[in-house]
Write an enzyme that holds these catalytic residues in place. Sequence first.
Site, PDB file in Angstrom:
ATOM      1  CG  ASN A 174      -1.968  -1.585   1.201  1.00  0.00           C
ATOM      2  OD1 ASN A 174      -2.514  -1.350   0.207  1.00  0.00           O
ATOM      3  ND2 ASN A 174      -1.861  -2.503   1.825  1.00  0.00           N
ATOM      4  CD  GLU A 175       5.042   1.652  -3.113  1.00  0.00           C
ATOM      5  OE1 GLU A 175       5.797   2.090  -1.384  1.00  0.00           O
ATOM      6  OE2 GLU A 175       5.464   0.750  -2.996  1.00  0.00           O
ATOM      7  N   PRO A 176       1.779   4.852  -1.289  1.00  0.00           N
ATOM      8  CG  PRO A 176       3.907   7.120  -0.873  1.00  0.00           C
ATOM      9  CD  PRO A 176       3.598   5.804  -0.852  1.00  0.00           C
ATOM     10  CB  THR A 193       8.745   0.264  -2.885  1.00  0.00           C
ATOM     11  OG1 THR A 193       7.622   0.528  -2.295  1.00  0.00           O
ATOM     12  CG2 THR A 193       8.280  -1.235  -3.276  1.00  0.00           C
TER      13      THR A 193
END
Length: 642
Positions: A174-176, A193
């Site tokens: 769950n990235e920014p 990442t």
Amino acid sequence: MNADVANYIDISYKEPGKFEETRFEKIHNVCVNSSSEGSLIVAKEIADLIKEKQNAKTRCVLGLATGSSPIKVYEELVRMHKEENLSFANVVTFNLDEYYPMDKNNMQSYFYFMHEHLFNHVDILPENINIPDGSVNSEDLYQYCIDYEMKIKSLGGLDFQLLGIGRTGHIGFNEPGSHLNSGTRSITLDHITRVDAAPSFLGIDNVPRKAITMGVGTVRSAKRIVLLGWGISKADVLKKTIEEEITSQVPATYLQNHKNTTFVLDIGASSELTRIKTPWIVTSCVWNDNLKLKAVVWLSELTNKAFLKLTDKDYNDNGMSGLLAEEGTAYDLNIKMFNKLQHTITGWPGGKPNADDSNRPERANIPKKRVIIFSPHPDDDVISMGGTFDRLVEQGHDVHIAYQTSGNIAVSDEEALKFAEISKSLNSDCKEANDIINYLKKKTGNAIDSPEVRKLKGLIRRSESLAATRYLGLNDENVHFLDLPFYETGAIKKNNLSQDDIDIMCSLIEHIKPHQIYAAGDLADPHGTHKVCLDALFESLEKLKHNKYMDDCWVWLYRGAWHEWESYQIEMAVPMSPDQVLKKRHAIFYHQSQKDGVMFQGDDSREFWVRVEDRNRLTAKKYNDLGLADYAAIEAFKRYHF
């Protein structure tokens, strides 16, 4: 060591802000001495939950993470299964994520990871293992993610979710920008990442750009969440997560609103938390000399004043009135801390003969010291302490360099092919050269190098190392290539330390009987070899410490390639002249295979010689800003007491 270590630390959930030491914090967390210790504690909690569910004759639904953080947790669970009869027969697992596209048989897949580290070694039923499928057709992916989400819900949700954290603040993938209520879905990976994953894939170009991940909402639905935070590289994002406001730009902050979350942090990962970094702001302190120096350095940097210019008002205005009351006046304290830091500076890292050493970091009473410089890779010595290396040789000490690993995996295929083709041009009948050329031209993906290729790559690193050490005036017989077995897998994943590794280390130390040992204490390197090499040294010292010659052995830890010691941590600072900075640069240049576009760059795109010169200059600038002499550059060391 077994999981009974968990008995002395309670990591069960406590409301953040309830106690003085956590009033800055919005997520419950506990700090442990090491990732190994923390892993044992977490493994025990998981095992206890499994047993509790077994006694109630219900299933235990676990959400599991991958990456380096949970490896020791899984190792301990496997040990408990084999030695303590912990059964996984009632366990159902759901993994957080998987790269996309990714074949499950690929060594970089999380399917492969989970089976290698856990599932192949316990009695879990295959039908109870759920890992996102990275080979699903793109047109079926949306429905696949919905089905994955619904399967979790159909089992009543996750009883326990194990997490790591990425430097972007991601949990799972769950990235920014991820939404609070997001469910299982495909996602595009953040550049940082992918940079962090690059070592495992032998370069960022090989890292997939997408992934399948459980959503933030999926994770937050778990009844219990434990997040593992290991290492100094995670310290900044963990401070943001634990102490700052909830934001989609740091998805882990969403856990602030979860009712049963605990972060388990090691010393490095917790280092930026307010109660760790500046405890005097949080509560009353017991002031020892080290904490006093740390506080005065912090105050000097905060106020942009040299030590000797700090006033009573500066101390009182910044939560340090207790320290001032203990010391009397700012004037007295400033001079005391100024002298303490000044005494770390020496141009004689081996000690200055026939000099008063009472205020110097090293001893003068052994004028010619036997010295071992342990270098995890075949260039860490000149990168991290090339100036000090040069000084030790010039000042007549018996210096030995010990390269702990071959470093072969960091040599590119293109570099190896170049040398093989040169060998062939000198001897067209050389079968080994022809075999290497044919292998490299046919090599695909992340295939493990053949033994012949690994040998050639190791020889490239050896020749570069000898060129650098000769340039610094060291005889070849004082250069030792240990080739520790743990490293020689041909893959990014290394073996655990074995007795063979320790025996090799001990043999060299026993042979040389050193008065000084230098070793890499920089544990932020992206492939973890530094830590394993340091562990090998520590275990060797533990084994040898009862020998009489070890009474005269001092151990100094260097950094520099990835991070540097903070000013208050430094116990020996070795200044370098502009000429010596240039000489160090030239020594680094001899490691030509590592000069341009190396595979293990981390998130710093500068070449190693540039980044280390900048760090050495910055250390010198920090000393100057604190009111000490102005040097071109400084290499820094911290003593390890064993």
